[in-house]
Scaffold this motif. Structure first.
Motif, PDB file in Angstrom:
ATOM      1  N   ASP A 155       1.117  -1.144  -0.071  1.00  0.00           N
ATOM      2  CA  ASP A 155      -0.060  -0.183  -0.243  1.00  0.00           C
ATOM      3  C   ASP A 155       0.828   1.241   0.494  1.00  0.00           C
ATOM      4  O   ASP A 155       0.600   2.290  -0.543  1.00  0.00           O
ATOM      5  CB  ASP A 155      -0.872   0.251   1.163  1.00  0.00           C
ATOM      6  CG  ASP A 155      -2.252  -1.102   1.069  1.00  0.00           C
ATOM      7  OD1 ASP A 155      -2.512  -0.880   0.445  1.00  0.00           O
ATOM      8  OD2 ASP A 155      -1.732  -2.174   1.725  1.00  0.00           O
ATOM      9  N   CYS A 156       1.672   1.257   1.352  1.00  0.00           N
ATOM     10  CA  CYS A 156       2.676   2.629   0.608  1.00  0.00           C
ATOM     11  C   CYS A 156       4.056   1.903   1.151  1.00  0.00           C
ATOM     12  O   CYS A 156       4.632   0.501   1.521  1.00  0.00           O
ATOM     13  CB  CYS A 156       2.623   3.422   1.202  1.00  0.00           C
ATOM     14  SG  CYS A 156       2.679   3.122   3.282  1.00  0.00           S
TER      15      CYS A 156
ATOM     16  N   VAL B  29       1.429  11.828  10.911  1.00  0.00           N
ATOM     17  CA  VAL B  29       2.452  11.697   9.890  1.00  0.00           C
ATOM     18  C   VAL B  29       2.791  12.657   9.057  1.00  0.00           C
ATOM     19  O   VAL B  29       3.155  12.301   8.748  1.00  0.00           O
ATOM     20  CB  VAL B  29       1.356  10.588   9.539  1.00  0.00           C
ATOM     21  CG1 VAL B  29       1.703  10.202   7.693  1.00  0.00           C
ATOM     22  CG2 VAL B  29       0.757   8.804  10.096  1.00  0.00           C
ATOM     23  N   THR B  30       1.338  13.826   9.339  1.00  0.00           N
ATOM     24  CA  THR B  30       1.508  15.345   8.247  1.00  0.00           C
ATOM     25  C   THR B  30       3.246  15.855   9.001  1.00  0.00           C
ATOM     26  O   THR B  30       4.045  15.990   8.268  1.00  0.00           O
ATOM     27  CB  THR B  30       0.895  16.059   8.718  1.00  0.00           C
ATOM     28  OG1 THR B  30       0.448  15.828   9.325  1.00  0.00           O
ATOM     29  CG2 THR B  30      -0.899  15.676   8.058  1.00  0.00           C
TER      30      THR B  30
ATOM     31  N   ASP C 258       0.182   5.079  -0.922  1.00  0.00           N
ATOM     32  CA  ASP C 258      -0.861   5.774   0.014  1.00  0.00           C
ATOM     33  C   ASP C 258      -0.030   6.067   1.224  1.00  0.00           C
ATOM     34  O   ASP C 258      -0.346   5.517   2.655  1.00  0.00           O
ATOM     35  CB  ASP C 258      -2.166   4.471   0.017  1.00  0.00           C
ATOM     36  CG  ASP C 258      -3.607   5.014   0.689  1.00  0.00           C
ATOM     37  OD1 ASP C 258      -3.088   5.797   1.084  1.00  0.00           O
ATOM     38  OD2 ASP C 258      -4.044   3.683   0.534  1.00  0.00           O
ATOM     39  N   THR C 259      -0.665   7.292   1.587  1.00  0.00           N
ATOM     40  CA  THR C 259       0.265   7.857   2.464  1.00  0.00           C
ATOM     41  C   THR C 259      -1.145   8.051   3.962  1.00  0.00           C
ATOM     42  O   THR C 259      -0.897   7.512   5.061  1.00  0.00           O
ATOM     43  CB  THR C 259       0.043   9.501   2.451  1.00  0.00           C
ATOM     44  OG1 THR C 259       1.086  10.474   1.572  1.00  0.00           O
ATOM     45  CG2 THR C 259       0.734  10.530   4.036  1.00  0.00           C
ATOM     46  N   GLU C 260      -2.690   7.683   3.369  1.00  0.00           N
ATOM     47  CA  GLU C 260      -3.548   8.107   4.343  1.00  0.00           C
ATOM     48  C   GLU C 260      -3.332   5.878   5.008  1.00  0.00           C
ATOM     49  O   GLU C 260      -3.908   5.739   6.295  1.00  0.00           O
ATOM     50  CB  GLU C 260      -5.070   7.845   3.560  1.00  0.00           C
ATOM     51  CG  GLU C 260      -5.604   9.047   3.295  1.00  0.00           C
ATOM     52  CD  GLU C 260      -6.235   9.710   3.160  1.00  0.00           C
ATOM     53  OE1 GLU C 260      -7.732   8.270   3.302  1.00  0.00           O
ATOM     54  OE2 GLU C 260      -7.027  10.178   2.555  1.00  0.00           O
ATOM     55  N   ALA C 261      -3.236   5.672   4.215  1.00  0.00           N
ATOM     56  CA  ALA C 261      -2.368   3.620   4.325  1.00  0.00           C
ATOM     57  C   ALA C 261      -2.109   4.074   5.565  1.00  0.00           C
ATOM     58  O   ALA C 261      -1.760   2.948   6.673  1.00  0.00           O
ATOM     59  CB  ALA C 261      -2.030   2.632   3.361  1.00  0.00           C
TER      60      ALA C 261
ATOM     61  N   GLY D 299      -0.715   6.366   7.681  1.00  0.00           N
ATOM     62  CA  GLY D 299      -1.618   6.902   9.365  1.00  0.00           C
ATOM     63  C   GLY D 299      -2.845   5.903  10.016  1.00  0.00           C
ATOM     64  O   GLY D 299      -2.289   5.739  11.036  1.00  0.00           O
ATOM     65  N   GLN D 300      -3.212   5.170   8.699  1.00  0.00           N
ATOM     66  CA  GLN D 300      -4.467   4.242   9.649  1.00  0.00           C
ATOM     67  C   GLN D 300      -3.335   3.187  10.197  1.00  0.00           C
ATOM     68  O   GLN D 300      -3.757   3.151  11.560  1.00  0.00           O
ATOM     69  CB  GLN D 300      -5.035   3.532   8.538  1.00  0.00           C
ATOM     70  CG  GLN D 300      -6.328   3.983   7.934  1.00  0.00           C
ATOM     71  CD  GLN D 300      -6.473   3.332   6.702  1.00  0.00           C
ATOM     72  OE1 GLN D 300      -6.153   2.221   6.229  1.00  0.00           O
ATOM     73  NE2 GLN D 300      -7.766   3.720   5.754  1.00  0.00           N
TER      74      GLN D 300
END
Length: 127
Positions: free
Chosen positions: A49-50, A69-70, A83-86, A88-89
């Motif tokens: 995913d990343c 994360v940001t 996928d940066t959101e992955a 973060g999850q």
């Protein structure tokens, strides 16, 4: 990095499915998260995913100290491809260490308190 497995929280991770390649300076690891279990292996998967590049302290600050994360991306401590959101999850899949922080004084508890929280007493191990 292998210690990440012991710090994952199955209840928090139960609905997550992720494959993340980590690239710290000392090697490459894969985090596979599924069915509430986190597996860490010194390898990589072909279609993650990343892919996250950065030192171990940067990873730990996101996963355990709850650094956003940001913020880790903005200060260059971590670089995420994909996928940066992955990623973060993934941070939400670990135990909450906030109870171990002395919020009134803004400092960590003693090492003895940490050992009590995560290591079984010797009397329980010897049984």
């Amino acid at each position: 990095m292998l210690s990440l497995e012991s710090m994952s929280d199955p209840a928090r991770a139960k609905d997550m499915r992720l494959a993340v390649n980590l690239r710290p300076p000392d090697g490459e690891f894969t985090l596979l998260l599924g069915d509430g279990r986190l597996n860490v292996a010194p390898a990589r998967v072909d279609d993650p995913d990343c892919v996250v590049t950065g030192d171990q302290n940067a990873h730990l600050s996101v996963h355990f100290a709850r650094k956003p994360v940001t913020a880790a991306l903005a200060d260059g401590a971590l670089v995420v491809e994909g996928d940066t959101e992955a990623f973060g999850q993934l941070a939400g899949a670990f135990r909450d260490l906030a109870p171990l922080t002395n919020r009134a004084e803004g400092r960590r508890t003693s090492n003895q308190s940490l050992r009590k929280a995560f290591i079984a007493p010797r009397s329980q191990i010897d049984r």
